[in-house]
Write an enzyme that holds these catalytic residues in place. Structure first.
Site, PDB file in Angstrom:
ATOM      1  N   HIS A   1      22.856   0.247  13.630  1.00  0.00           N
ATOM      2  CA  HIS A   1      24.128   0.919  13.877  1.00  0.00           C
ATOM      3  C   HIS A   1      24.694   0.434  15.203  1.00  0.00           C
ATOM      4  O   HIS A   1      23.941  -0.019  16.074  1.00  0.00           O
ATOM      5  CB  HIS A   1      23.928   2.441  13.908  1.00  0.00           C
ATOM      6  CG  HIS A   1      23.294   2.964  12.655  1.00  0.00           C
ATOM      7  ND1 HIS A   1      23.997   3.127  11.487  1.00  0.00           N
ATOM      8  CD2 HIS A   1      22.026   3.320  12.376  1.00  0.00           C
ATOM      9  CE1 HIS A   1      23.190   3.573  10.551  1.00  0.00           C
ATOM     10  NE2 HIS A   1      21.988   3.700  11.064  1.00  0.00           N
TER      11      HIS A   1
ATOM     12  N   ASN B   1       0.835  -1.182   0.000  1.00  0.00           N
ATOM     13  CA  ASN B   1       0.000   0.000   0.000  1.00  0.00           C
ATOM     14  C   ASN B   1       0.881   1.248   0.000  1.00  0.00           C
ATOM     15  O   ASN B   1       2.109   1.151  -0.041  1.00  0.00           O
ATOM     16  CB  ASN B   1      -0.955  -0.036   1.194  1.00  0.00           C
ATOM     17  CG  ASN B   1      -2.269   0.664   0.922  1.00  0.00           C
ATOM     18  OD1 ASN B   1      -2.308   1.725   0.320  1.00  0.00           O
ATOM     19  ND2 ASN B   1      -3.354   0.063   1.385  1.00  0.00           N
TER      20      ASN B   1
ATOM     21  N   THR C   1       9.928  -6.664  17.241  1.00  0.00           N
ATOM     22  CA  THR C   1      11.301  -6.722  17.745  1.00  0.00           C
ATOM     23  C   THR C   1      11.807  -8.149  17.877  1.00  0.00           C
ATOM     24  O   THR C   1      12.976  -8.349  18.183  1.00  0.00           O
ATOM     25  CB  THR C   1      11.400  -6.031  19.115  1.00  0.00           C
ATOM     26  OG1 THR C   1      10.577  -6.727  20.045  1.00  0.00           O
ATOM     27  CG2 THR C   1      10.979  -4.568  19.040  1.00  0.00           C
TER      28      THR C   1
END
Length: 173
Positions: free
Chosen positions: A102, A72, A152
């Site tokens: 990072h 979408n 996560t």
């Protein structure tokens, strides 16, 4: 598994510039011709792949789309690592799929190195609006990621997950 990824190499800068330009062209004028050019940079673009306006990726050549995938509006795929999306996947508006991270130690970030971790999304998955898939995750077949969720951890087959961080709410099927 994380691997070190240098986004500043000449090859990566050139590929990123090419991908960004193709995304800009498509988003300015989402014609079949611009979509065809955009699809040409993907590692794989399955049959009946639909991408709505507002799409962004960094390289494109690390993304595999299965058949009958729908993205979408305003989806972002940061593909310093590989992104594999199975068949029959629905991706809602404003979804982010990220493979880049990072270093946590501030002095290491000064070296400008990135960490890349692949993302894999199974077949027949629905990712709701505004969801964020973090680097290094696998999303199992038949899973549903609720709108606004921040994923996560890996999601097992047929799990419904929701929240920030996303937690399993129930098994589907």
């Amino acid at each position: 598994m994380q691997t070190q990824f240098d986004s500043l190499t000449l090859e990566n800068r050139e590929q990123r510039n090419k991908a960004h330009e193709l995304c800009r062209q498509f988003n300015r004028a989402p014609s079949k011709g611009h979509l065809k050019k955009l699809k040409s940079i993907f590692k794989q673009a399955g049959e009946m792949l639909i991408i709505e306006q507002g799409f962004h990726c960094d390289y494109g050549n690390k993304i595999r789309f299965g058949d009958r995938v729908y993205l979408n509006i305003n989806c972002t795929l940061l593909d310093g690592g590989e992104i594999e999306i199975g068949n029959d996947v629905l991706i809602g508006p404003n979804v982010q799929i990220l493979t880049i991270n990072h270093p946590m130690i501030s002095l290491e970030r000064l070296e400008r190195k990135n960490l890349a971790s692949n993302v894999s999304i199974g077949n027949n998955v629905w990712i709701g609006a505004g969801a964020i898939i973090l680097p290094g995750l696998e999303i199992g077949d038949g899973a549903v990621i609720a709108a606004g969720s921040v994923v996560t951890q890996a999601v097992e087959d047929y799990d419904l997950v929701a929240g920030n961080p996303a937690k399993v709410k129930r098994k589907l099927n």
